[in-house]
Design a protein around this motif. Structure first.
Motif, PDB file in Angstrom:
ATOM      1  N   VAL A  82       7.093 -27.086 -11.928  1.00 46.92           N
ATOM      2  CA  VAL A  82       6.177 -26.094 -11.349  1.00 46.92           C
ATOM      3  C   VAL A  82       6.949 -25.087 -10.489  1.00 46.92           C
ATOM      4  N   ILE A  83       7.866 -25.604  -9.662  1.00 47.02           N
ATOM      5  CA  ILE A  83       8.648 -24.708  -8.812  1.00 47.02           C
ATOM      6  C   ILE A  83       9.486 -23.767  -9.658  1.00 47.02           C
ATOM      7  N   LEU A  95      10.324 -18.321 -12.038  1.00 49.60           N
ATOM      8  CA  LEU A  95      10.356 -17.439 -13.208  1.00 49.60           C
ATOM      9  C   LEU A  95       9.253 -16.394 -13.114  1.00 49.60           C
ATOM     10  N   SER A  96       8.051 -16.829 -12.662  1.00 52.17           N
ATOM     11  CA  SER A  96       6.926 -15.881 -12.590  1.00 52.17           C
ATOM     12  C   SER A  96       7.233 -14.773 -11.598  1.00 52.17           C
ATOM     13  N   ILE A 122      19.243 -28.776  -6.467  1.00 55.19           N
ATOM     14  CA  ILE A 122      19.808 -27.582  -7.101  1.00 55.19           C
ATOM     15  C   ILE A 122      18.696 -26.611  -7.481  1.00 55.19           C
ATOM     16  N   THR A 123      17.639 -27.147  -8.097  1.00 56.36           N
ATOM     17  CA  THR A 123      16.563 -26.255  -8.549  1.00 56.36           C
ATOM     18  C   THR A 123      15.866 -25.607  -7.354  1.00 56.36           C
ATOM     19  N   VAL A 124      15.516 -26.425  -6.344  1.00 54.73           N
ATOM     20  CA  VAL A 124      14.784 -25.865  -5.199  1.00 54.73           C
ATOM     21  C   VAL A 124      15.636 -24.806  -4.511  1.00 54.73           C
ATOM     22  N   PHE A 125      16.932 -25.104  -4.315  1.00 56.83           N
ATOM     23  CA  PHE A 125      17.820 -24.134  -3.679  1.00 56.83           C
ATOM     24  C   PHE A 125      17.816 -22.814  -4.451  1.00 56.83           C
ATOM     25  N   ALA A 163       5.859 -22.185  -3.333  1.00 53.09           N
ATOM     26  CA  ALA A 163       6.196 -21.492  -4.575  1.00 53.09           C
ATOM     27  C   ALA A 163       4.994 -20.705  -5.093  1.00 53.09           C
ATOM     28  N   THR A 164       3.785 -21.303  -4.981  1.00 52.14           N
ATOM     29  CA  THR A 164       2.614 -20.584  -5.468  1.00 52.14           C
ATOM     30  C   THR A 164       2.257 -19.418  -4.543  1.00 52.14           C
ATOM     31  N   ILE A 165       2.460 -19.600  -3.219  1.00 48.40           N
ATOM     32  CA  ILE A 165       2.227 -18.486  -2.294  1.00 48.40           C
ATOM     33  C   ILE A 165       3.161 -17.324  -2.663  1.00 48.40           C
ATOM     34  N   ALA A 166       4.405 -17.667  -3.053  1.00 43.65           N
ATOM     35  CA  ALA A 166       5.354 -16.623  -3.437  1.00 43.65           C
ATOM     36  C   ALA A 166       4.845 -15.853  -4.640  1.00 43.65           C
TER      37      ALA A 166
END
Lengths: 331, 117
Positions: A157-158, A163-164, A310-313, B86-89
């Motif tokens: 999801v993150i 990407l979005s 790694i992904t969150v960073f 992340a969704t707030i972003a």
């Protein structure tokens, strides 16, 4: 004593929420919401949720505030319209709230050890995770092992959110950022004059990065883990970019590279799952990774926490870059 | 009835309703997102309150500690916080796009511009 702290913090939270509702200056609202997150983090500590408090402090107070500030920097700093139909809204809100409060009447008292929530799988996690998974931090055991597939979902999801954001606002005008600055007659950044801040930050950044690595690799034994470490590591870079400008920040680590690193983290996580399947276990069943199941669990959790970190960073930093590349786009 | 027994839940509901009120009454899109953030934080507080055990300790195994708070809500909320930001972003990115298109982030002005097209 605990109860007094709990009640005082909760009351403060209520007051801040009301203030957020009333104030028109968005800058003040954002600062208050940062403060709100910090108070929430303190509240979580009093309720024994140290990992959650850690995350809330890093994410809510740090990243969310920076993102909100970049947004008002690129748009508008004041709320211009009055509340829309406040009385009707108040009626709706009060009715909903009353129904919810009526619902709490049947709930077990706060801190009741006999509450249903503590009866189902929680005792097993508490009593057997030491023998089955290993890490003293039970939150890490559940996050990485018992509920590994959930966590994989969250990481995806993150990644998708990152990407979005890039797909929606991208880095439009990023290459021309320097040109725009020069065209506007700005040859040096606003921050050039803050000599003391620049020197202090140069000392601080290595410490922040070191702390992030500690949080990442010590997550098995104390509060922490990939999510918190990723955010703290990103905040080191964000600190640098805020101080020395976007161009220099992107020269340290390019957005394109961040995209690759972010996918690598998800790939690492999913790859561990596929490997366990190839070795004859279930998806994300780390027991098969090594001869001793406990060692296998240890290796598996280490790898997936690394993937999460790694992904969150990279996604947090990527989102920050995308937002700050908008600064001054309209002038 | 003991007030301390349900105070956490009531404040969580109060915060949730304040967030809800901000989302429905304020036309400013950034304010709306902050209201949404309040709403989600109140859910976090509710979950963590449910996980607390009286006299318990943080769920990190250590010799000599008998009672731990429930770690399961902690795991759920920990990931929810990061997903929340992340969704707030994504929401803020949409706000930026709306500002590009309409030159404003106030809902009623956006609606006016839409009607005049």
């Amino acid at each position: 004593m605990d109860l007094v702290i709990d009640i005082v913090l909760l009351t403060f939270l209520g007051i801040i929420a009301l203030a957020i509702n009333r104030i028109d200056k968005l800058f003040c609202v954002i600062m208050l919401s940062g403060l709100y997150s910090l108070l929430c983090a303190s509240l979580f500590v009093t309720m024994d949720a140290v990992d959650v408090a850690f995350t809330e402090a890093a994410v809510g107070t740090g990243i969310a505030t920076v993102l909100l500030l970049s947004t008002i920097g690129a748009t508008d700093t004041h709320q211009r319209s009055a509340p829309h139909r406040p009385l009707l809204a108040l009626l709706v809100v009060c009715t909903t709230g009353a129904i919810l409060i009526y619902g709490t009447m049947d709930m077990p008292a706060f801190g009741d050890p006999e509450a249903p929530v503590h009866q189902h799988v929680a005792p097993r996690y508490l009593e057997e995770s030491q023998q089955e998974v290993g890490p003293p931090n039970i939150v890490t055991s559940i996050l990485g092992s018992y509920r590994g597939i959930d966590t994989l979902g969250e990481v995806v999801v993150i990644f998708t959110a990152g990407l979005s954001v890039v797909g929606l606002i991208g880095f439009r005008g990023m290459q021309k950022y320097g040109d725009r600055q020069r065209a506007a007659g700005i040859t040096k950044d606003d921050m050039d004059e803050h000599l003391v801040l620049r020197v202090v930050i140069k000392i601080f950044i290595p410490l922040i990065l070191l702390f992030a690595l500690y949080v990442q690799f010590h997550g098995d034994y104390g509060p922490g883990g990939g999510f918190q470490a990723g955010v703290i590591f990103a905040s080191g870079f964000i600190f640098y970019t805020l101080m020395f400008g976007l161009d220099k920040g992107m020269r340290v680590i390019a957005p394109r590279v961040l995209g690759y690193i972010g996918s690598l983290g998800v790939l690492l996580y999913g790859g561990v799952g596929i490997t366990t399947m190839l070795l004859g276990g279930n998806f994300l069943d780390y027991d098969v990774l090594m001869h001793d199941p406990l060692h296998g669990q240890h290796l598996g959790i280490f790898l997936i926490e690394l993937g999460i970190g790694i992904t969150v960073f990279s996604i947090m930093l990527l989102i920050f870059f995308a937002f700050s590349s908008r600064k001054g786009l309209r002038q | 009835m003991n007030i301390g027994a349900h105070y956490n839940y009531w404040v969580a509901i109060f915060l949730m309703m304040t967030g809800f009120y901000i989302v429905i009454t304020h036309g400013n899109l950034i304010k709306k997102l902050i209201g949404l953030n309040l709403f989600s934080t109140s859910v976090f507080i509710l979950y963590i309150s449910l996980g607390k055990v009286k006299g318990g300790s943080a769920p990190i195994a250590a010799p000599g500690i008998e009672v731990y708070s429930n770690p399961l809500p902690h795991v759920l909320i920990l990931t929810a916080i990061v997903v929340g930001v992340a969704t707030i972003a994504v929401g803020l990115a949409l706000v930026l796009l709306i500002y590009d298109r309409y030159g404003t982030i106030e809902e009623d002005e956006i609606r006016l511009k839409d009607d005049s097209l």
